[in-house]
Design a protein around this motif. Structure first.
Motif, PDB file in Angstrom:
ATOM      1  N   THR A 264       1.002  -0.986  -0.149  1.00 16.40           N
ATOM      2  CA  THR A 264       0.283  -0.363  -0.200  1.00 16.40           C
ATOM      3  C   THR A 264       0.697   0.944   0.054  1.00 16.40           C
ATOM      4  O   THR A 264      -0.291   2.329  -0.779  1.00 16.40           O
ATOM      5  CB  THR A 264      -0.911   0.072   1.096  1.00 16.40           C
ATOM      6  OG1 THR A 264       0.268   0.112   2.147  1.00 16.40           O
ATOM      7  CG2 THR A 264      -1.716  -1.105   1.189  1.00 16.40           C
ATOM      8  N   ALA A 265       2.048   1.451   0.370  1.00 14.85           N
ATOM      9  CA  ALA A 265       2.900   2.355   0.423  1.00 14.85           C
ATOM     10  C   ALA A 265       3.510   3.549  -0.939  1.00 14.85           C
ATOM     11  O   ALA A 265       3.010   4.732  -0.808  1.00 14.85           O
ATOM     12  CB  ALA A 265       4.496   1.714   1.077  1.00 14.85           C
ATOM     13  N   LEU A 266       3.324   2.133  -1.899  1.00 17.21           N
ATOM     14  CA  LEU A 266       3.708   3.014  -3.508  1.00 17.21           C
ATOM     15  C   LEU A 266       2.119   3.506  -3.982  1.00 17.21           C
ATOM     16  O   LEU A 266       1.850   4.615  -4.557  1.00 17.21           O
ATOM     17  CB  LEU A 266       3.211   1.538  -4.555  1.00 17.21           C
ATOM     18  CG  LEU A 266       4.637   0.626  -4.367  1.00 17.21           C
ATOM     19  CD1 LEU A 266       4.384  -0.719  -5.394  1.00 17.21           C
ATOM     20  CD2 LEU A 266       5.911   1.499  -4.744  1.00 17.21           C
ATOM     21  N   LEU A 267       1.132   3.893  -2.885  1.00 20.29           N
ATOM     22  CA  LEU A 267      -0.187   4.539  -3.556  1.00 20.29           C
ATOM     23  C   LEU A 267      -0.153   5.170  -2.288  1.00 20.29           C
ATOM     24  O   LEU A 267      -0.704   6.565  -2.700  1.00 20.29           O
ATOM     25  CB  LEU A 267      -1.295   3.780  -3.029  1.00 20.29           C
ATOM     26  CG  LEU A 267      -1.895   2.162  -3.709  1.00 20.29           C
ATOM     27  CD1 LEU A 267      -2.617   1.803  -2.512  1.00 20.29           C
ATOM     28  CD2 LEU A 267      -2.092   2.620  -4.993  1.00 20.29           C
ATOM     29  N   GLU A 268       0.978   5.892  -1.580  1.00 23.39           N
ATOM     30  CA  GLU A 268       0.925   7.308  -1.356  1.00 23.39           C
ATOM     31  C   GLU A 268       1.888   8.044  -2.398  1.00 23.39           C
ATOM     32  O   GLU A 268       2.643   8.281  -3.262  1.00 23.39           O
ATOM     33  CB  GLU A 268       1.724   6.666   0.428  1.00 23.39           C
ATOM     34  CG  GLU A 268       1.544   6.275   1.000  1.00 23.39           C
ATOM     35  CD  GLU A 268       2.338   6.532   2.399  1.00 23.39           C
ATOM     36  OE1 GLU A 268       1.743   6.129   3.397  1.00 23.39           O
ATOM     37  OE2 GLU A 268       3.395   6.126   2.459  1.00 23.39           O
ATOM     38  N   ASN A 269       1.254   9.139  -2.217  1.00 30.18           N
ATOM     39  CA  ASN A 269       2.600  10.492  -3.074  1.00 30.18           C
ATOM     40  C   ASN A 269       3.515  11.562  -2.199  1.00 30.18           C
ATOM     41  O   ASN A 269       3.868  11.551  -2.507  1.00 30.18           O
ATOM     42  CB  ASN A 269       1.188  11.838  -3.670  1.00 30.18           C
ATOM     43  CG  ASN A 269      -0.352  11.419  -4.770  1.00 30.18           C
ATOM     44  OD1 ASN A 269       0.651  10.245  -5.335  1.00 30.18           O
ATOM     45  ND2 ASN A 269      -0.740  11.805  -4.768  1.00 30.18           N
TER      46      ASN A 269
ATOM     47  N   SER B  33      -7.298   3.125  -7.364  1.00 33.57           N
ATOM     48  CA  SER B  33      -7.457   3.497  -8.353  1.00 33.57           C
ATOM     49  C   SER B  33      -6.551   3.790  -9.954  1.00 33.57           C
ATOM     50  O   SER B  33      -5.510   4.306 -10.483  1.00 33.57           O
ATOM     51  CB  SER B  33      -8.939   2.868  -9.098  1.00 33.57           C
ATOM     52  OG  SER B  33      -9.104   2.647  -8.644  1.00 33.57           O
ATOM     53  N   GLU B  34      -6.302   5.277  -9.325  1.00 35.60           N
ATOM     54  CA  GLU B  34      -5.516   6.636 -10.524  1.00 35.60           C
ATOM     55  C   GLU B  34      -4.070   6.405  -9.982  1.00 35.60           C
ATOM     56  O   GLU B  34      -3.232   6.382 -11.022  1.00 35.60           O
ATOM     57  CB  GLU B  34      -6.094   7.357 -10.098  1.00 35.60           C
ATOM     58  CG  GLU B  34      -7.692   8.255 -10.423  1.00 35.60           C
ATOM     59  CD  GLU B  34      -7.785   9.490 -10.071  1.00 35.60           C
ATOM     60  OE1 GLU B  34      -7.522  10.236  -9.597  1.00 35.60           O
ATOM     61  OE2 GLU B  34      -9.455   9.298 -10.527  1.00 35.60           O
ATOM     62  N   ARG B  35      -3.730   6.582  -8.643  1.00 31.44           N
ATOM     63  CA  ARG B  35      -2.739   6.173  -8.396  1.00 31.44           C
ATOM     64  C   ARG B  35      -1.920   4.946  -8.947  1.00 31.44           C
ATOM     65  O   ARG B  35      -0.549   4.634  -9.057  1.00 31.44           O
ATOM     66  CB  ARG B  35      -2.388   6.500  -6.386  1.00 31.44           C
ATOM     67  CG  ARG B  35      -3.166   7.531  -5.972  1.00 31.44           C
ATOM     68  CD  ARG B  35      -2.946   7.807  -4.619  1.00 31.44           C
ATOM     69  NE  ARG B  35      -3.434   8.779  -4.336  1.00 31.44           N
ATOM     70  CZ  ARG B  35      -3.484   9.185  -2.900  1.00 31.44           C
ATOM     71  NH1 ARG B  35      -2.432   8.279  -2.405  1.00 31.44           N
ATOM     72  NH2 ARG B  35      -3.715  11.096  -2.873  1.00 31.44           N
TER      73      ARG B  35
END
Length: 405
Positions: free
Chosen positions: A366-371, A388-390
């Protein structure tokens, strides 16, 4: 010159010798002797006997001695002859030099020999033993016996294959299956004996190839179809390419009435493959799990429910399969307590970063979804809504991993 008799002449002979009684050197004698004649003539004249003794002059010539040393005599021969302890009778015999050749040793230098290194190495290779234990050899059948057959493997002696090693199971048409001249590949199971013969096996080679095949299938997470041929108290048995496979009751979808599965086909996956211990364990449950993995891809965004919280991360239900969200992959920020992020029963979205079919493991992130680092801790809802967008931004990362494979 005063005359002497033969007897006196013999007594008067003297042989020179030194006072220390050393052995005299060989002497060559030249003798000159006048015959000694002693005659008595008896004249008988009528009644009167008259005896006249006629004495002939006898001259005794002293022998002339020529002294010659043994070393000089030896020098007249090209061979070394030992004259010590040899009697006069032996010296009188003809001299045979042939026996004396045995005492001579002729030394030769290395340069005098014709030495060919390549021929020497080739001779070593020709005499090198053929057939070390575990070696695979190709050969031709040259003879059939009641207890086995002989195979020409290119050695100084043929290889022998016992009848029980000719294949898997019982061979009924032995002579028809193994004809003279048949080419086959065998495995050496016993090195050569005193006669140079090795023991080979076709059965052992088949089993080795079977273990290599199932090990490769297990590594790739492949599923296989097996026919159940027996059962025991712990589970079911089956045959896998000549190997005995075992399916524990705990790895069956329905282990209650497992005896009824005999003679039926099951789709199973590999749990354990160990050629050294000959242990082959299979699982029906894992096969169902792997079937679901087939629809999963790296970088894919999935949705699942938190099943359990462990000190090292979360287990997420993926619809029959479970994935692990490790603590190192939750966020790029600092975490004090895992329960501050997710709780049991909560539905989350995560990216698939690992698919291990052999161990039945799916890795999540889930860390890859962070900006920004720690965004999931501060605003978890926003991250989940925009997941989904991230996830599209991370697609290039997983495409690169696919190319590296």
């Amino acid at each position: 010159m005063k005359g002497v008799s033969d007897k006196d002449a013999q007594n008067n002979k003297k042989i020179k010798g030194d006072k220390n009684n050393f052995k005299k050197p060989l002497q060559v004698l030249h003798l000159s002797k006048k015959d000694t004649i002693s005659k008595k003539e008896e004249v008988v004249d009528g009644h009167q006997n008259s005896t006249k003794e006629v004495k002939a002059d006898i001259s005794a010539v002293k022998p002339k001695i020529i002294e010659t040393t043994i070393d000089e005599v030896k020098g007249s021969y090209s061979h070394n002859i030992n004259f010590e302890n040899i009697s006069y009778k032996e010296l009188d015999k003809p001299l045979i030099l042939q026996d004396e050749d045995e005492d001579f040793i002729i030394e030769r230098k290395l340069d005098e020999f014709d030495f060919d290194e390549s021929a020497f190495l080739e001779a070593l290779n020709e005499n090198e033993p053929i057939g070390a234990t575990g070696e695979t050899i190709k050969g031709k059948v040259i003879a059939l016996e009641s207890d086995g057959l002989y195979i020409d493997i290119g050695g100084k002696a043929p290889g022998f294959m016992p009848k029980k090693e000719c294949g898997l199971g019982v061979i009924t048409n032995f002579k028809e299956k193994f004809t003279i001249g048949l080419e086959m590949e065998v495995l050496v199971i016993k090195e050569q004996n005193a006669d140079g013969m090795v023991t080979v096996s076709a059965r052992a080679l088949i089993l080795r190839q079977s273990w290599e095949k199932v090990a490769s299938s297990a590594k790739n997470g492949e599923l296989i179809q097996v026919t159940i041929n027996g059962f025991n108290r712990g589970g079911l048995t089956c045959d896998v390419d000549g190997l005995r496979g075992f399916i524990p009751r705990s790895q069956l979808e329905n282990g209650q009435d497992y005896q009824s599965l005999v003679s039926k086909n099951l789709k199973v996956a590999f749990l354990e493959v160990n050629p050294e211990t000959r242990k082959l364990v299979l699982s029906e449950k894992k096969a169902l799990l792997v079937s679901k993995f087939a629809d999963l891809k790296l970088g894919q965004l999935i949705e699942g429910e938190i099943l359990a919280i462990k000190p090292y991360g979360f287990f997420v239900d993926l619809g029959g399969a479970s994935g692990l969200l490790h603590q190192s992959s939750i966020t790029n920020g600092s975490i004090r307590n895992l329960r501050e992020i997710f709780v049991e029963g909560e539905v989350i979205k995560a990216l698939i970063t690992e698919i291990d079919l052999e161990r039945g493991r799916i890795g999540l992130n889930t860390a890859l979804l962070e900006n920004t680092p720690g965004e999931l801790i501060i605003d978890k809802e926003k991250v989940m809504i925009e997941a989904s967008e991230r996830s599209l931004k991370t697609k290039s990362l997983f495409d690169k991993k696919d190319l590296e494979k």
